[in-house]
Design a protein around this motif. Sequence first.
Motif, short mmCIF file in Angstrom:
data_model
loop_
_atom_site.label_atom_id
_atom_site.label_comp_id
_atom_site.label_asym_id
_atom_site.label_seq_id
_atom_site.Cartn_x
_atom_site.Cartn_y
_atom_site.Cartn_z
N LEU A 124 43.62 46.59 31.95
CA LEU A 124 43.32 45.30 32.56
C LEU A 124 41.91 44.83 32.22
O LEU A 124 40.93 45.52 32.49
N LYS A 125 41.82 43.62 31.64
CA LYS A 125 40.53 43.04 31.26
C LYS A 125 40.16 41.82 32.08
O LYS A 125 39.05 41.33 32.00
N GLY A 126 41.12 41.27 32.84
CA GLY A 126 40.85 40.04 33.57
C GLY A 126 41.08 38.80 32.72
O GLY A 126 40.71 37.70 33.11
N SER A 127 41.71 38.96 31.57
CA SER A 127 42.02 37.86 30.67
C SER A 127 43.53 37.60 30.68
O SER A 127 44.31 38.52 30.87
N THR A 128 43.92 36.34 30.46
CA THR A 128 45.35 36.01 30.43
C THR A 128 45.81 35.57 29.04
O THR A 128 47.02 35.41 28.82
N TYR A 129 44.90 35.38 28.11
CA TYR A 129 45.29 34.94 26.77
C TYR A 129 45.88 36.09 25.96
O TYR A 129 45.17 37.04 25.60
N LYS A 146 49.65 45.20 30.26
CA LYS A 146 48.41 44.45 30.31
C LYS A 146 48.39 43.48 31.50
O LYS A 146 49.24 43.56 32.38
N ASP A 147 47.43 42.59 31.51
CA ASP A 147 47.16 41.76 32.68
C ASP A 147 48.36 40.93 33.13
O ASP A 147 48.70 40.91 34.32
N LEU A 148 48.98 40.21 32.20
CA LEU A 148 50.12 39.37 32.56
C LEU A 148 51.29 40.22 33.05
O LEU A 148 52.04 39.80 33.94
N HIS A 154 53.56 43.27 39.83
CA HIS A 154 52.93 43.36 41.16
C HIS A 154 52.39 41.98 41.55
O HIS A 154 51.17 41.80 41.66
N PRO A 155 53.27 41.00 41.76
CA PRO A 155 52.80 39.63 42.04
C PRO A 155 51.97 39.51 43.30
O PRO A 155 51.14 38.61 43.41
N LYS A 278 43.49 39.72 42.13
CA LYS A 278 44.84 39.81 41.59
C LYS A 278 45.40 41.23 41.62
O LYS A 278 46.61 41.42 41.78
N VAL A 279 44.53 42.20 41.43
CA VAL A 279 45.01 43.59 41.36
C VAL A 279 45.02 44.24 42.73
O VAL A 279 46.04 44.77 43.17
N PHE A 280 43.89 44.20 43.43
CA PHE A 280 43.79 44.87 44.73
C PHE A 280 43.57 43.88 45.85
O PHE A 280 42.86 42.88 45.70
#
Length: 286
Positions: A124-129, A146-148, A154-155, A278-280
């Motif tokens: 996870l990098k915090g990027s969505t691209y 990855k992030d998406l 885990h929505p 988004k994660v925790f």
Amino acid sequence: MQAQFNSIMQTQFESIRNLFGVQPGDYLVSLTDTPHEVLENPGASGSILFLTENKRCIMKTVQKKEKALLTELFQEYYNNLVQNPKTLLPKYFDCYPCKNRKITLSVMNNIFPTSIQLHQKFDLKGSTYKRKVSKKETSKKSPTYKDLDFMKKHPEGIFLENKTYDILFETMEKDCKLLESFKIIDYSLLLGVYFVRSDSTALDRNDANDFPSGATLAWTKNGDRLALYMGIIDILQKYDAKKKMEHCLKSVITDGKAVSVQNPKIYSERFLEFIKTKVFKKINTS
């Protein structure tokens, strides 16, 4: 002067091993037992990863410019480890030059446990691209998502006890501040997830005794109990002229704020914001 500095680094490597309970005999066995398992690297760095026979250490190839950056930041990195033993940064146990090659072999702690099989892994990098697992990666026995993918799987995020959440982000903010001070980007949170069982949201602290050391207890919104293993990885990429150009080119194609490559301050802020929101998530267990 360089020889003296290298001698200091060796002393500090030994101190790091002692700090994290790595016994000299066990460490020697880690390095000398063969064969080492070659790990599949989901990243784009081209580094080769090896898992030692006893699975306690990761050996990773480091390019010349990465070794120079590690040397540059090492004193501050070492101070951070001593002052902040809960750090999520890699624990470098030593570095060894490879004969007749312009690379170094670094030895680090293995974040993941060896006695249980994780159900999910995320980088996870915090990027969505374009931060979505490839078809090639999903065909592997244990893919790294990855992030998406995380947001899809885990929505609602993963829930932590309030105190655990606060301690985690106090630690992570210190780690990111250090990386930002050396203009470092492209690091990730490597997160391993083990589903324990469905349960109520009441936290039974005795569960911690059922898992290898290093587990963080958590749960989903539906009450699925989780054991988490995590660490910040890939901390040797500097925001140099090449990275600045990469950011400019990708910003022409898409939203510049979404691409992975950013200046160190923005990268750090976006990374922390994504992991925090988004994660925790916090849950009140009192």
